[in-house]
Design an enzyme around this catalytic site. Structure first.
Site, PDB file in Angstrom:
ATOM      1  N   LYS A 104     -24.158   4.817 -35.966  1.00  0.00           N
ATOM      2  CA  LYS A 104     -23.612   5.201 -37.268  1.00  0.00           C
ATOM      3  C   LYS A 104     -23.166   3.966 -38.074  1.00  0.00           C
ATOM      4  CE  LYS A 104     -24.268   9.607 -36.651  1.00  0.00           C
ATOM      5  NZ  LYS A 104     -24.147  10.041 -35.319  1.00  0.00           N
TER       6      LYS A 104
HETATM    7  C1  LIG Z   1     -25.271  15.630 -37.853  1.00  0.00           C
HETATM    8  C2  LIG Z   1     -24.467  15.306 -36.636  1.00  0.00           C
HETATM    9  N1  LIG Z   1     -23.418  16.078 -36.333  1.00  0.00           N
HETATM   10  C3  LIG Z   1     -22.663  15.830 -35.257  1.00  0.00           C
HETATM   11  C4  LIG Z   1     -22.906  14.779 -34.414  1.00  0.00           C
HETATM   12  C5  LIG Z   1     -22.056  14.554 -33.205  1.00  0.00           C
HETATM   13  O1  LIG Z   1     -21.384  13.338 -33.240  1.00  0.00           O
HETATM   14  P1  LIG Z   1     -20.991  12.593 -31.874  1.00  0.00           P
HETATM   15  O2  LIG Z   1     -22.228  12.020 -31.285  1.00  0.00           O
HETATM   16  O3  LIG Z   1     -20.017  11.541 -32.348  1.00  0.00           O
HETATM   17  O4  LIG Z   1     -20.336  13.600 -31.007  1.00  0.00           O
HETATM   18  C6  LIG Z   1     -23.983  13.936 -34.684  1.00  0.00           C
HETATM   19  C7  LIG Z   1     -24.272  12.826 -33.782  1.00  0.00           C
HETATM   20  O5  LIG Z   1     -25.119  12.047 -33.864  1.00  0.00           O
HETATM   21  C8  LIG Z   1     -24.792  14.206 -35.820  1.00  0.00           C
HETATM   22  O6  LIG Z   1     -25.845  13.444 -36.119  1.00  0.00           O
END
Ligand SMILES: Cc1ncc(COP(=O)(O)O)c(C=O)c1O
Length: 394
Positions: free
Chosen positions: A193
């Protein structure tokens, strides 16, 4: 000749589709925290949350151990429960819809707009019924959703908008920062990210009640935190709701604070890479570049191209394999959530329910996109995509 047919690959080593950038300041900040009194839920958490809220223009920012945990917190704070529905996009990471299931509610998928691949407000309006309690729009690839009509629908029907902005830190909609517009906005700090804390997430909100519930939920449902109790010399605490341990550590927040200082530079780099890609691929008829609406400034978490398969003698899988053969780490975002076996089995999805998302899925390829990429990396991607797509053009 293509590398998959025995030719020289464009690169000697694999360029990943996403990658973090960590410098000496980041390392120092983490080391200092490791030597400090607090490893978790200490001063760095407050500092990071305050700096983050200020950057996105929200009154409150509540950190979580991941974006997924942050989504779960937001679904809880929105009051989602059994019998409720939350409308969301099928073209997302499964975590967006899973957080609805964690609460015992049901995700109601609605198809995306063919241009931006974000939730289509007209279809959302059509899907709202007496069970609908929330809408979870996803800022796909870092392009904000059309938020104004969604917020108006929410106002009219008494719904909570939980914006999944895990792709969109630093993006803008009609000149306003993402993170300051929806009732709750969720971010992720996974290494691919815009900024990273290893794992980590954040919810931003202007609503003090949501903020209070989110803080409590991420700390087992306990209404005060350990540092505050230590400061005021109090041992007594109370668990007032069923929460989780979703806390982000001081170690992670020290890294987050340093990373946040680099957000503007990271965004500028990503925007420059996107502009170079668009400039190069606009001329290739078999490639559709991501569409950008006039009222937004995207954050470019991903750069997903769509193939015009009628102009190609290969399918998406063959093109993807050929690009990987050239050592370009391309990826697919996303397998539509309703097509995962878990969702098919539980909700009897068969495919064909959301034609725009499903058609996009057959044609999407995410090219490498990261602020850590050098100019030569960008040139390699452009050269490899041009080489492979021209090879297969009819
Ligand atoms: C659109 C979206 N929502 C939620 C998440 C979940 O985030 P995390 O990986 O920090 O749990 C991601 C992760 O890449 C994502 O791309």
């Amino acid at each position: 000749m293509l590398a998959v047919e025995g030719g020289e690959p464009v690169r000697e080593t694999l360029l990943p589709y996403g990658c973090q950038a960590i410098d000496e300041d980041d390392v120092q900040a983490v080391v200092e925290t490791l030597r400090s009194e607090w490893l978790t839920t200490g001063p760095k958490v407050d500092e990071f949350e305050e700096a983050f809220a200020a950057r996105v223009g929200a009154k409150h920012a509540i950190s979580f151990s991941s974006g997924t945990a942050a989504l779960h917190g937001a679904a809880f704070a929105a009051g989602l429960g059994p019998g409720d529905e939350a409308i969301t996009s099928p073209l997302t990471f499964a975590a967006t819809a899973n957080c609805v299931l964690y609460q015992g509610a049901t995700p109601a998928f609605v198809d995306v707009s063919p241009d931006t691949l974000t939730l289509d407000p007209e279809q959302v309006a059509f899907r709202i019924n007496s069970r609908t309690r929330a809408v979870l729009p996803v800022d796909y690839a870092g392009h904000p959703c059309d938020l104004d009509p969604l917020l108006q629908l929410a106002e009219r029907h008494g719904l909570v908008v939980i914006e999944d902005a895990c792709h969109a830190l630093g993006a803008e909609y009609r000149g306003r920062g993402i993170g300051s517009l929806s009732h709750m906005t969720v971010f992720s700090f996974h290494p691919v990210k815009h900024i990273t804390t290893g794992e980590g997430g954040m919810v931003t909100t202007d609503n003090a009640e949501f903020a209070k519930t989110l803080r409590c939920f991420r700390n087992h449902g306990i209404s005060s935190d350990a540092r505050h109790r230590q400061t005021v010399g109090q041992w007594h605490y109370e668990m007032v709701l069923l929460g989780f341990n979703y806390r982000l550590t001081d170690i992670a927040c020290a890294l987050g604070l340093q990373q946040l200082k680099k957000l503007e530079a990271n965004l500028a780099r990503r925007r420059k890479i996107a502009a170079s890609y668009s400039e190069a691929f606009r001329k290739i008829p078999a490639i559709l570049c991501p569409v950008v609406c006039a009222e937004v400034n995207p954050a470019w978490h991903l750069y997903p191209i769509r193939l015009n398969l009628s102009k190609l003698s290969a399918n998406r899988g063959e093109i993807l394999r050929a690009l990987r053969g050239e050592n370009i780490g391309v990826n697919i975002h996303y397998i539509p959530v309703h097509l995962h076996p878990y969702y098919r089995d539980r909700f009897s999805y068969k495919g064909g329910e959301f034609p725009v998302a499903e058609d996009a899925y057959e044609r999407l390829i995410s090219l490498p996109m990261s602020h850590a990429m050098r100019d030569t990396d960008v040139e390699d991607v452009i050269w490899a995509v041009t080489k492979v797509v021209e090879h297969f053009t009819k």
